[in-house]
Design a protein around this motif. Sequence first.
Motif, short mmCIF file in Angstrom:
data_model
loop_
_atom_site.label_atom_id
_atom_site.label_comp_id
_atom_site.label_asym_id
_atom_site.label_seq_id
_atom_site.Cartn_x
_atom_site.Cartn_y
_atom_site.Cartn_z
N VAL A 23 19.50 58.69 16.92
CA VAL A 23 20.16 57.64 16.14
C VAL A 23 21.32 57.00 16.87
CG1 VAL A 23 19.44 58.52 13.90
CG2 VAL A 23 21.56 59.36 14.93
N GLY A 29 24.39 57.44 11.99
CA GLY A 29 23.00 57.88 11.89
C GLY A 29 22.79 59.22 11.24
N LEU A 32 20.27 59.28 8.34
CA LEU A 32 18.86 59.20 8.75
C LEU A 32 18.38 60.54 9.32
CD1 LEU A 32 16.21 57.71 9.16
CD2 LEU A 32 17.11 56.83 11.33
N GLN A 93 16.88 54.76 15.00
CA GLN A 93 17.68 53.93 14.10
C GLN A 93 17.28 52.47 14.16
OE1 GLN A 93 20.96 55.38 12.34
NE2 GLN A 93 19.70 54.03 11.14
N TYR A 111 10.98 52.82 13.41
CA TYR A 111 12.39 52.47 13.45
C TYR A 111 12.88 52.16 12.03
CZ TYR A 111 10.95 47.49 13.57
OH TYR A 111 10.40 46.26 13.30
N LEU A 114 19.51 50.02 10.02
CA LEU A 114 20.58 50.14 9.03
C LEU A 114 20.48 48.96 8.06
CD1 LEU A 114 23.46 51.14 11.43
CD2 LEU A 114 22.43 52.58 9.67
N GLN A 120 19.78 44.75 14.01
CA GLN A 120 18.63 45.63 13.81
C GLN A 120 17.61 45.04 12.85
OE1 GLN A 120 19.90 49.59 12.77
NE2 GLN A 120 20.98 49.88 14.71
N TYR A 139 15.14 51.46 4.98
CA TYR A 139 15.98 52.61 4.66
C TYR A 139 15.60 53.24 3.32
CZ TYR A 139 19.96 55.11 6.49
OH TYR A 139 20.74 56.07 7.07
#
Length: 181
Positions: A23, A29, A32, A93, A111, A114, A120, A139
Amino acid sequence: ADREALRDELGYHPDRRVCVVTVGGSGVGGDLLRRVIEAVRPAQRLVDDLQFVVVCGPRIDPRSLPRRTGVSYRRYVPGLYRHLAACDLAVVQGGLTTCMELTANRRPFVYVPLRHHFEQNFHVHHRLQRYRAGRRCDYDEACDPDGLAKVIADEVGRTVDYLPVDTGGAARAAAMLAELV
């Protein structure tokens, strides 16, 4: 490079599937990592001989994470790109460099960007779509251990059809700079 020789050099058993989870260098991270660790048992029920390598980075103490059989925890991995090149799957991440390394090495990966991270969610996602690379997992999807385990099981060892990554950028930049000198 010879992936089997690399796996041998890194100590990965040829009959085991390796999922590298990383991450990045910040502490953001940690959530996650915990979500993936919660999905380990259900994923191992779906995929025989599945082992996980969780790379915590400098700001997440590996001792702060739940312990699971079949999971090794590392704060730092020298040459992480080599482990990513050797893995059967990576869960990351969503940083551009890591995702493009996986794309260039033609490794399957999931992947999880966030939630409110512009780069991202838009830039990296757009670039990966152009290469037909990776599997995006929002997420909220990663919250359910059984659902995340199913994603891991679906993607581990999958044959990919990514578009090739042009690796001549550094040589082109050097040539352009040389013209100016």
